[in-house]
Motif scaffolding. Structure first.
Motif, short mmCIF file in Angstrom:
data_model
loop_
_atom_site.label_atom_id
_atom_site.label_comp_id
_atom_site.label_asym_id
_atom_site.label_seq_id
_atom_site.Cartn_x
_atom_site.Cartn_y
_atom_site.Cartn_z
N VAL A 72 0.84 -1.20 0.00
CA VAL A 72 0.00 0.00 0.00
C VAL A 72 0.87 1.26 0.00
CG1 VAL A 72 -1.72 1.34 1.27
CG2 VAL A 72 -1.96 -1.15 1.10
N GLU A 73 1.88 1.29 0.86
CA GLU A 73 2.77 2.45 0.93
C GLU A 73 3.59 2.59 -0.35
OE1 GLU A 73 3.11 4.95 3.18
OE2 GLU A 73 1.24 4.09 3.92
N ILE A 74 4.04 1.48 -0.89
CA ILE A 74 4.84 1.50 -2.12
C ILE A 74 4.03 2.05 -3.28
CG2 ILE A 74 5.88 -0.01 -3.86
CD1 ILE A 74 6.92 -1.74 -1.53
N HIS A 75 2.78 1.65 -3.37
CA HIS A 75 1.94 2.07 -4.50
C HIS A 75 1.69 3.59 -4.51
CE1 HIS A 75 0.44 -1.60 -6.68
NE2 HIS A 75 1.20 -2.11 -5.74
N LYS A 76 1.90 4.25 -3.41
CA LYS A 76 1.77 5.71 -3.37
C LYS A 76 2.90 6.39 -4.13
CE LYS A 76 -0.58 5.72 1.13
NZ LYS A 76 -0.47 6.11 2.57
N ARG A 77 3.96 5.64 -4.39
CA ARG A 77 5.16 6.25 -4.99
C ARG A 77 5.49 5.69 -6.37
NH1 ARG A 77 9.92 6.31 -0.62
NH2 ARG A 77 10.88 7.48 -2.34
N ILE A 78 4.64 4.81 -6.89
CA ILE A 78 4.93 4.22 -8.20
C ILE A 78 3.78 4.47 -9.18
CG2 ILE A 78 6.34 2.41 -7.14
CD1 ILE A 78 4.09 0.41 -7.72
N ALA A 79 4.08 4.36 -10.45
CA ALA A 79 3.07 4.39 -11.51
C ALA A 79 3.30 3.16 -12.37
CB ALA A 79 3.20 5.66 -12.34
N ASN A 104 -3.97 7.80 -6.95
CA ASN A 104 -2.57 8.00 -6.59
C ASN A 104 -2.42 9.11 -5.56
OD1 ASN A 104 0.09 9.73 -7.34
ND2 ASN A 104 0.51 7.53 -7.52
N GLY A 105 -3.22 10.16 -5.70
CA GLY A 105 -3.20 11.25 -4.73
C GLY A 105 -2.18 12.33 -4.99
N ARG A 106 -1.30 12.13 -5.97
CA ARG A 106 -0.28 13.15 -6.27
C ARG A 106 -0.55 13.68 -7.67
NH1 ARG A 106 5.15 9.90 -4.95
NH2 ARG A 106 6.15 11.94 -4.89
N ALA A 143 -0.19 7.72 -15.96
CA ALA A 143 1.07 7.38 -15.28
C ALA A 143 2.03 8.56 -15.25
CB ALA A 143 1.73 6.19 -15.96
N PHE A 144 2.26 9.17 -16.41
CA PHE A 144 3.26 10.24 -16.48
C PHE A 144 2.75 11.56 -15.89
CE2 PHE A 144 5.11 7.47 -19.85
CZ PHE A 144 6.37 7.32 -19.26
N ALA A 145 1.44 11.67 -15.67
CA ALA A 145 0.90 12.87 -15.02
C ALA A 145 1.04 12.79 -13.50
CB ALA A 145 -0.57 13.06 -15.40
N GLN A 146 1.36 11.61 -13.00
CA GLN A 146 1.52 11.42 -11.56
C GLN A 146 2.92 11.82 -11.12
OE1 GLN A 146 0.52 7.38 -10.52
NE2 GLN A 146 -1.39 7.43 -11.68
N GLU A 147 3.03 12.17 -9.85
CA GLU A 147 4.33 12.51 -9.26
C GLU A 147 4.95 11.24 -8.70
OE1 GLU A 147 5.78 15.35 -9.48
OE2 GLU A 147 4.11 16.50 -10.31
N ALA A 148 5.21 10.28 -9.57
CA ALA A 148 5.76 8.99 -9.13
C ALA A 148 7.28 9.06 -9.03
CB ALA A 148 5.34 7.90 -10.10
#
Length: 303
Positions: A72-79, A104-106, A143-148
């Motif tokens: 869960v925590e990892i998925h906040k930082r990946i796309a 994603n939230g970012r 994916a690329f619009a996220q801050e991953a």
């Protein structure tokens, strides 16, 4: 800094071993190419990284966290972009992109709008009307619009036309400039060659080679075409010569990298009129690893 690391990952389905001691390491700001034919184990590895499957043995970490326990925590930082995107048929493409971004939230709305324009995408149409390429665009834009911090891309350009493939490559390189990391799984070797800093080759569930492209090219052969004043004799007896053919008074052949100097010295004695060489490519490397190994990937399906 290491962003992603797997240590001796093994995955078995009953008596069948899909992965056998897979080791991958992706560093911060690095584009890592993960290549192999269908059935080699690429998608199984990615499913383990995403916490969708649990490894039978070994360990896998992202950002220092366990991919299974801390998914869960990892998925906040990946796309993540899969090779076959399934969407809600009654939602528009824009609605799906917004949904993915909210999950994603970012969110970066300005980047989203720029990507929609860049990919020449109409977000107002219902997803049921989209071609495979347009469904792929939805996932890529989201994916690329996220801050991953890490992008995991599994055959991401499947269904895209060449122009959109170039746009995708630009997006990957832009992400790298921002210090992001990318794991790119692909069988499009030219794509991997253009983008990746390091490459890992998987065959039959095992990693058979890992390194930078320059490090791995010692395993490839350089293509030569030559024309001489006098006919070259006994070239086929020279060490490191392969696929020797004659056409229109010219000889074409491949040479092992370590034998190039000796071959050039030999043919120069016949009076070189024309000499062309093509540098080894990742495809040469890939094909050489897979010569005579069709059974490794023939009946397993995509794993």
């Amino acid at each position: 800094m290491v962003v992603l690391k797997t240590t001796n990952i093994t995955k078995s389905f009953g008596k069948f071993t899909a992965l056998d001691g897979v080791n991958i390491e992706v560093k911060e700001g690095e584009i890592y190419g993960f290549i192999g034919p269908n059935g080699a184990g690429k998608s199984t590895t990615i499913r383990i990284l995403l916490g969708m499957l649990k490894a039978t043995e070994g360990s896998a970490e992202m950002f220092g966290m366990d991919v299974w326990d801390d998914a869960v925590e990892i998925h906040k930082r990946i796309a993540y972009v899969p090779g076959d995107v399934n969407l809600w048929p009654n939602l528009s493409g824009g609605e799906v992109i917004d949904l993915f971004m909210k999950m994603n939230g970012r969110v970066n709305k300005a980047r989203k709008e720029a990507l929609i324009k860049k990919f020449d995408f109409d977000p107002t149409k219902k997803c049921r009307t989209y071609s495979k390429g347009n469904r792929q665009k939805v996932a890529l834009i989201a994916a690329f619009a996220q801050e991953a911090d890490l992008y995991i891309l599994d055959e991401p350009t499947s269904g895209l036309d060449p122009l959109m493939e170039n746009v995708f490559q630009e997006c990957v390189l832009e992400a790298k400039k921002l210090g992001k990391s990318v794991l790119l799984s692909s069988h499009i070797l030219s794509e991997v060659e253009k983008l990746c800093d390091r490459v890992g080759i998987i065959r039959g569930g095992k990693m058979i080679e890992t390194g930078t492209l320059s490090e791995m090219r010692h395993l490839t052969r350089t293509n030569f075409t030559v024309k001489t004043k006098e006919p070259i004799t006994d070239l086929n007896k020279m060490k490191g010569i392969y696929n020797l053919e004659e056409k229109n008074a010219e000889l074409s052949f491949q040479v092992d990298t370590e034998e190039i100097d000796a071959i050039i010295r030999y043919i120069s004695g016949f009076g070189i009129v024309k000499l062309e060489s093509a540098p080894p490519t990742l495809e040469d490397l890939f094909m050489r690893h897979y010569e005579g190994t069709a059974s490794d990937s023939g009946s397993q399906g995509e794993l």
